[in-house]
Enzyme design. Sequence first.
Site, mmCIF file in Angstrom:
data_model
loop_
_atom_site.group_PDB
_atom_site.id
_atom_site.type_symbol
_atom_site.label_atom_id
_atom_site.label_comp_id
_atom_site.label_asym_id
_atom_site.label_seq_id
_atom_site.Cartn_x
_atom_site.Cartn_y
_atom_site.Cartn_z
ATOM 1 N N ASP A 205 77.220 66.450 0.370
ATOM 2 C CA ASP A 205 76.412 65.233 0.408
ATOM 3 C C ASP A 205 76.866 64.104 -0.510
ATOM 4 O O ASP A 205 76.964 62.965 -0.099
ATOM 5 C CB ASP A 205 74.965 65.580 0.055
ATOM 6 C CG ASP A 205 74.450 66.768 0.841
ATOM 7 O OD1 ASP A 205 75.118 67.179 1.804
ATOM 8 O OD2 ASP A 205 73.384 67.283 0.492
ATOM 9 N N GLU A 440 73.932 78.848 -6.397
ATOM 10 C CA GLU A 440 74.307 77.884 -5.361
ATOM 11 C C GLU A 440 75.705 77.315 -5.638
ATOM 12 O O GLU A 440 76.538 77.222 -4.746
ATOM 13 C CB GLU A 440 73.264 76.764 -5.358
ATOM 14 C CG GLU A 440 73.410 75.739 -4.259
ATOM 15 C CD GLU A 440 72.349 74.646 -4.367
ATOM 16 O OE1 GLU A 440 71.557 74.659 -5.345
ATOM 17 O OE2 GLU A 440 72.310 73.776 -3.481
HETATM 18 C C1 9WN Z 1 70.491 68.149 2.560
HETATM 19 C C2 9WN Z 1 71.106 73.726 2.395
HETATM 20 C C3 9WN Z 1 71.851 72.417 2.269
HETATM 21 C C4 9WN Z 1 73.360 72.570 2.549
HETATM 22 C C5 9WN Z 1 74.143 71.325 2.162
HETATM 23 C C6 9WN Z 1 73.806 70.965 0.717
HETATM 24 C C7 9WN Z 1 72.307 70.762 0.573
HETATM 25 C C8 9WN Z 1 70.540 69.274 1.500
HETATM 26 C C9 9WN Z 1 69.879 68.808 0.218
HETATM 27 O O1 9WN Z 1 71.615 71.932 0.939
HETATM 28 O O2 9WN Z 1 71.922 69.633 1.343
HETATM 29 O O3 9WN Z 1 70.958 68.631 3.790
HETATM 30 O O4 9WN Z 1 68.642 68.727 0.201
HETATM 31 O O5 9WN Z 1 70.576 68.518 -0.759
HETATM 32 O O6 9WN Z 1 74.487 69.832 0.319
HETATM 33 O O7 9WN Z 1 75.522 71.561 2.315
HETATM 34 O O8 9WN Z 1 73.552 72.838 3.893
HETATM 35 O O9 9WN Z 1 71.723 74.694 1.604
#
Ligand code: 9WN
Length: 468
Positions: A205, A440
């Site tokens: 992100d 994570e």
């Molecule tokens: C937005 C769920 C997701 C991953 C992404 C990671 C994070 C979300 C957030 O979490 O993104 O989609 O709220 O930050 O960046 O890669 O799929 O684990």
Amino acid sequence: MTADAGPTRVDATAGVDGIGDAGATRAEAAGTGGPADPAGLRRLAVDTLDANWEHDHTVPSRTLYPHQWSWDSAFIAIGLAHVRPDRAWRELASLFRAQWADGRVPHIVFNPALRVGAYFPGPEMWGTADVPGTPAVATSGLVQPPVHALAALLAYRRAPDTTGLAALRRLYPALVAQQRYLADRRDVAGDGLVCIVHPWESGLDNSPAWDDPMAAVPAEAAVMSAYRRHDTTHADAAHRPTDLDYARYLAIVAAYRDHGYSDRELSAGHPFLVECPLFNAAFGAAEHALAEIATLVGGDPGPHRDRAARITEALLRRLYAPNAGTFQPRDLRTDRLVSARTVLGLAPLILPDLPTRQADALVVEARSARFGVARRMDRPLPTYDRTAPDFEPLRYWRGPSWLNTGWLVRHGLLTHGHPDLAAGLRRSMIGLVTQAGCHEYFHPDTGAGLGSPAFSWTAALLLDLLAD
Ligand code: 9WN
């Protein structure tokens, strides 16, 4: 939070052979707590996945991400196939039940049983219920890297029984529709590559790769005072995207939503349009995987092979930067390559038909001081060039080490005949969990655990690494 950047440096040689006694001492000394022996690590991973199982899918994290995420489910299925094959197929099946009529697989499938505010931005912000062709369940309107066909193929290879074959047969048309959506609706530049319309679609992100394209998105951090971010109540704000990032994320969501999530005429005004090397490498790898799946289920692999070849050719033509010796995203709003060197650029290694010249260049990039891949790694693989002045060891995708990007690079190294480097990376990744548990992400110098402490894809991919 367990996000203290503790003093213990990961000895990345713990692993294959070294996750025995030496690993035990280190893990205990670190006091953070991954078990030291392979059986203990495996148990930790299975317990983590079991605890995150939610009726028909696995949540990435009970606290930070309590719904279902698209590419998480793919990585999770790869791990589940080793220990709970039935769940691996249920995981993918539940995700694809939320596929839109146009073929898009939404990046979040919301669990209707959860309270409003369990995650931000929730269903009310996405407003997909009234959009034609959406499923009965609330979802986001974005996608994530299409690693699902590869995951389904690997899951089947781990558990090649009749149940798996039947599941593959059911998934095949949905996987084809997913690819067709990307090819037909998201080829904004008409160059054979998929364009992402939001940084969340990349899965990385707040990668520095998006800094330039994001700088052009009009938004003020102050708008965030009107919202309650859920992530910063569960994780240290210094380890997450900033309020300005979030203001821009919301502005881009609003633009796409107000356009009815239509992909027509995006080039006329959508504020974020980028071709990402990792996303497009996954797009190409999916066609390679679909060719094999087609053979297994009695379909025709030929068209998949042709499409795979065309995607690799388009990646080389549009995203390879010969002077940098790596792949870089293309910002379609300026038609320029983004110069930041991130782990995204190494992802095309997963393409089996990547020519030797570019594969060799990526191996040089991976081995450079920027990323430090080696037979004996002294630090984990970062997500961003660790020699860059704006490298941030704590902030999410701007430096920390993640198991999914490491897993993809390792898969690519194996694909292109570098088993020694792949083994070094594997040891390093196992060493991270041995020291810190199923976090994570991890501090790219010390290996300290960051973000959610019980993260599903870390557990799942660890199982896959342990099994190899
Ligand atoms: C937005 C769920 C997701 C991953 C992404 C990671 C994070 C979300 C957030 O979490 O993104 O989609 O709220 O930050 O960046 O890669 O799929 O684990």
